[in-house]
Design a protein around this motif. Structure first.
Motif, mmCIF file in Angstrom:
data_model
loop_
_atom_site.group_PDB
_atom_site.id
_atom_site.type_symbol
_atom_site.label_atom_id
_atom_site.label_comp_id
_atom_site.label_asym_id
_atom_site.label_seq_id
_atom_site.Cartn_x
_atom_site.Cartn_y
_atom_site.Cartn_z
ATOM 1 N N VAL A 156 -26.116 67.739 82.799
ATOM 2 C CA VAL A 156 -27.575 67.740 82.844
ATOM 3 C C VAL A 156 -28.085 66.839 81.724
ATOM 4 N N LYS A 157 -29.340 66.444 81.838
ATOM 5 C CA LYS A 157 -29.941 65.561 80.841
ATOM 6 C C LYS A 157 -29.821 66.218 79.462
ATOM 7 N N THR A 158 -29.199 65.498 78.568
ATOM 8 C CA THR A 158 -28.906 66.036 77.239
ATOM 9 C C THR A 158 -29.965 65.606 76.230
ATOM 10 N N PRO A 159 -30.503 66.543 75.461
ATOM 11 C CA PRO A 159 -31.477 66.176 74.438
ATOM 12 C C PRO A 159 -30.864 65.205 73.416
ATOM 13 N N ALA A 160 -31.669 64.277 72.930
ATOM 14 C CA ALA A 160 -31.214 63.268 71.966
ATOM 15 C C ALA A 160 -30.605 63.917 70.718
ATOM 16 N N ALA A 161 -31.145 65.059 70.291
ATOM 17 C CA ALA A 161 -30.637 65.742 69.098
ATOM 18 C C ALA A 161 -29.182 66.174 69.261
ATOM 19 N N ILE A 162 -28.766 66.467 70.476
ATOM 20 C CA ILE A 162 -27.363 66.830 70.749
ATOM 21 C C ILE A 162 -26.537 65.571 70.944
ATOM 22 N N ARG A 163 -27.090 64.629 71.685
ATOM 23 C CA ARG A 163 -26.342 63.411 72.008
ATOM 24 C C ARG A 163 -26.005 62.599 70.764
ATOM 25 N N LYS A 164 -26.858 62.598 69.754
ATOM 26 C CA LYS A 164 -26.613 61.792 68.549
ATOM 27 C C LYS A 164 -25.374 62.256 67.785
#
Length: 189
Positions: free
Chosen positions: A145-153
Protein backbone atom coordinates in the motif's frame (compact mmCIF):
# COMPACT_ATOMS: atom_id res chain seq x y z
CA UNK A 1 -2.82 -2.10 -26.92
CA UNK A 2 -2.31 1.51 -27.79
CA UNK A 3 -3.40 3.31 -30.91
CA UNK A 4 -0.75 5.86 -31.84
CA UNK A 5 0.61 7.68 -28.81
CA UNK A 6 -2.74 7.60 -27.00
CA UNK A 7 -3.52 4.82 -24.59
CA UNK A 8 -6.69 3.61 -26.21
CA UNK A 9 -8.30 0.21 -26.62
CA UNK A 10 -9.32 -1.32 -29.90
CA UNK A 11 -13.12 -1.50 -30.31
CA UNK A 12 -13.27 -5.26 -29.62
CA UNK A 13 -11.09 -4.85 -26.50
CA UNK A 14 -13.33 -2.05 -25.26
CA UNK A 15 -16.47 -4.15 -25.72
CA UNK A 16 -14.90 -7.16 -24.00
CA UNK A 17 -13.78 -5.03 -21.04
CA UNK A 18 -17.14 -3.25 -20.69
CA UNK A 19 -18.88 -6.63 -20.72
CA UNK A 20 -16.59 -7.97 -17.98
CA UNK A 21 -17.02 -4.81 -15.89
CA UNK A 22 -20.80 -4.89 -16.28
CA UNK A 23 -20.95 -8.56 -15.26
CA UNK A 24 -18.81 -7.91 -12.18
CA UNK A 25 -20.85 -4.81 -11.30
CA UNK A 26 -24.14 -6.75 -11.46
CA UNK A 27 -22.74 -9.73 -9.54
CA UNK A 28 -21.40 -7.58 -6.67
CA UNK A 29 -24.08 -4.97 -5.99
CA UNK A 30 -23.05 -4.83 -2.31
CA UNK A 31 -19.91 -2.93 -3.41
CA UNK A 32 -21.84 -0.03 -4.96
CA UNK A 33 -25.33 0.26 -3.51
CA UNK A 34 -27.47 2.89 -5.21
CA UNK A 35 -25.29 3.20 -8.33
CA UNK A 36 -26.52 2.41 -11.83
CA UNK A 37 -24.44 0.62 -14.45
CA UNK A 38 -25.78 2.76 -17.32
CA UNK A 39 -24.33 5.90 -15.71
CA UNK A 40 -21.01 4.19 -15.01
CA UNK A 41 -20.81 2.93 -18.59
CA UNK A 42 -21.56 6.37 -20.03
CA UNK A 43 -18.71 7.82 -17.95
CA UNK A 44 -16.36 5.03 -19.05
CA UNK A 45 -17.16 5.43 -22.74
CA UNK A 46 -16.24 9.12 -22.50
CA UNK A 47 -12.88 8.40 -20.83
CA UNK A 48 -10.80 6.31 -23.24
CA UNK A 49 -7.51 6.59 -21.30
CA UNK A 50 -9.24 5.57 -18.08
CA UNK A 51 -10.76 2.62 -19.90
CA UNK A 52 -7.23 1.67 -21.00
CA UNK A 53 -6.10 1.80 -17.34
CA UNK A 54 -9.04 -0.37 -16.27
CA UNK A 55 -8.02 -2.86 -18.95
CA UNK A 56 -4.50 -2.91 -17.50
CA UNK A 57 -6.01 -3.62 -14.09
CA UNK A 58 -8.10 -6.40 -15.62
CA UNK A 59 -5.35 -8.08 -17.65
CA UNK A 60 -3.00 -8.20 -14.63
CA UNK A 61 -5.67 -10.00 -12.57
CA UNK A 62 -7.04 -7.12 -10.50
CA UNK A 63 -10.73 -7.60 -11.32
CA UNK A 64 -11.56 -3.88 -10.99
CA UNK A 65 -15.01 -2.91 -9.77
CA UNK A 66 -16.84 0.25 -8.73
CA UNK A 67 -16.58 0.79 -4.97
CA UNK A 68 -17.90 4.32 -4.69
CA UNK A 69 -18.95 7.62 -6.20
CA UNK A 70 -17.47 11.00 -5.31
CA UNK A 71 -20.38 13.49 -5.36
CA UNK A 72 -18.01 16.48 -5.31
CA UNK A 73 -16.07 15.49 -8.43
CA UNK A 74 -18.68 13.32 -10.15
CA UNK A 75 -16.17 10.48 -10.40
CA UNK A 76 -16.72 6.76 -9.96
CA UNK A 77 -14.06 5.04 -7.87
CA UNK A 78 -12.68 1.67 -8.94
CA UNK A 79 -10.49 -0.63 -6.80
CA UNK A 80 -8.90 -3.96 -7.62
CA UNK A 81 -11.37 -6.45 -6.15
CA UNK A 82 -9.71 -9.79 -6.92
CA UNK A 83 -9.97 -12.20 -3.99
CA UNK A 84 -6.18 -12.41 -3.74
CA UNK A 85 -3.49 -9.93 -4.78
CA UNK A 86 -3.40 -9.55 -8.60
CA UNK A 87 -1.32 -12.39 -10.08
CA UNK A 88 0.14 -10.27 -12.86
CA UNK A 89 1.69 -7.85 -10.34
CA UNK A 90 3.32 -10.18 -7.84
CA UNK A 91 6.99 -10.55 -6.93
CA UNK A 92 7.71 -6.83 -7.11
CA UNK A 93 9.51 -4.64 -4.62
CA UNK A 94 8.01 -1.32 -3.52
CA UNK A 95 9.66 1.38 -5.67
CA UNK A 96 12.51 2.19 -8.07
CA UNK A 97 14.85 3.23 -5.27
CA UNK A 98 14.35 -0.15 -3.61
CA UNK A 99 14.88 -1.96 -6.92
CA UNK A 100 18.15 -0.10 -7.53
CA UNK A 101 19.35 -0.91 -3.99
CA UNK A 102 19.19 -4.68 -4.56
CA UNK A 103 22.58 -6.04 -5.46
CA UNK A 104 21.40 -9.48 -6.60
CA UNK A 105 18.19 -11.42 -7.24
CA UNK A 106 16.42 -8.28 -8.39
CA UNK A 107 12.71 -8.51 -9.13
CA UNK A 108 11.62 -7.57 -12.64
CA UNK A 109 9.72 -4.48 -11.54
CA UNK A 110 8.40 -2.41 -8.65
CA UNK A 111 4.89 -1.51 -7.51
CA UNK A 112 5.13 2.29 -7.84
CA UNK A 113 6.43 2.25 -11.43
CA UNK A 114 3.98 -0.46 -12.49
CA UNK A 115 1.04 1.51 -11.09
CA UNK A 116 2.22 4.70 -12.80
CA UNK A 117 2.60 2.88 -16.13
CA UNK A 118 -0.95 1.55 -15.73
CA UNK A 119 -2.31 5.01 -14.89
CA UNK A 120 -3.50 3.98 -11.42
CA UNK A 121 -2.59 4.70 -7.79
CA UNK A 122 -1.66 2.23 -5.07
CA UNK A 123 -4.36 1.94 -2.42
CA UNK A 124 -3.64 3.79 0.79
CA UNK A 125 -3.97 1.98 4.11
CA UNK A 126 -7.34 3.71 4.60
CA UNK A 127 -8.58 2.63 1.16
CA UNK A 128 -7.38 -0.92 1.82
CA UNK A 129 -9.44 -1.00 5.01
CA UNK A 130 -12.47 0.34 3.08
CA UNK A 131 -12.03 -2.45 0.53
CA UNK A 132 -11.95 -5.05 3.30
CA UNK A 133 -15.37 -3.85 4.48
CA UNK A 134 -16.74 -5.12 1.14
CA UNK A 135 -15.48 -8.68 1.58
CA UNK A 136 -12.53 -10.84 2.58
CA UNK A 137 -9.56 -9.98 0.36
CA UNK A 138 -5.93 -11.13 0.58
CA UNK A 139 -6.58 -14.05 2.91
CA UNK A 140 -3.61 -15.95 1.41
CA UNK A 141 -1.64 -13.10 -0.16
CA UNK A 142 -0.65 -9.53 0.74
CA UNK A 143 -0.57 -6.17 -1.02
CA UNK A 144 1.82 -3.23 -0.90
CA UNK A 145 0.00 0.00 0.00
CA UNK A 146 1.06 3.61 -0.42
CA UNK A 147 3.76 4.15 2.17
CA UNK A 148 4.06 7.43 4.07
CA UNK A 149 7.29 9.35 3.33
CA UNK A 150 8.24 9.22 7.04
CA UNK A 151 8.47 5.41 6.80
CA UNK A 152 9.95 5.27 3.32
CA UNK A 153 12.86 7.58 4.21
CA UNK A 154 14.13 4.89 6.60
CA UNK A 155 14.04 2.23 3.87
CA UNK A 156 10.74 0.66 4.82
CA UNK A 157 7.41 0.17 3.10
CA UNK A 158 4.07 -1.10 4.33
CA UNK A 159 1.78 -3.85 3.15
CA UNK A 160 -1.54 -5.28 4.30
CA UNK A 161 -3.44 -8.53 4.35
CA UNK A 162 -6.42 -10.16 6.04
CA UNK A 163 -5.94 -12.98 8.51
CA UNK A 164 -8.18 -14.26 11.31
CA UNK A 165 -10.95 -12.01 9.97
CA UNK A 166 -8.85 -8.89 10.73
CA UNK A 167 -6.87 -6.49 8.56
CA UNK A 168 -3.19 -6.33 9.43
CA UNK A 169 -0.67 -3.66 8.45
CA UNK A 170 2.98 -4.69 8.38
CA UNK A 171 6.32 -3.28 7.40
CA UNK A 172 9.16 -4.69 5.35
CA UNK A 173 12.27 -3.39 3.70
CA UNK A 174 11.07 -1.71 0.50
CA UNK A 175 13.47 -3.86 -1.52
CA UNK A 176 11.80 -7.12 -0.42
CA UNK A 177 9.53 -9.05 -2.73
CA UNK A 178 7.52 -12.23 -2.43
CA UNK A 179 5.57 -14.51 -4.75
CA UNK A 180 2.41 -13.84 -2.73
CA UNK A 181 2.70 -10.04 -2.59
CA UNK A 182 1.51 -7.62 -5.25
CA UNK A 183 -0.30 -4.30 -5.04
CA UNK A 184 -3.88 -3.18 -5.38
CA UNK A 185 -4.77 -0.04 -7.27
CA UNK A 186 -7.46 2.59 -7.47
CA UNK A 187 -8.72 4.63 -10.38
CA UNK A 188 -11.18 7.50 -10.60
CA UNK A 189 -13.32 7.89 -13.72
Amino acid sequence: MTMGNKKELLPEQREELLSALKGRFEKNMNRHKGLEWAKVQAKLEAATERLWSLNEMETTGGEPDVVGYDKKTGEYIFYDCSAESPKGRRSVCYDREALKSRKEHKPKNNAIDMAAAMGIELLTEEQYRELQELGGFDTKTSSWVKTPAAIRKFGGAIFCDRRYDHVFVYHNGAESYYAARAFRGSLRV
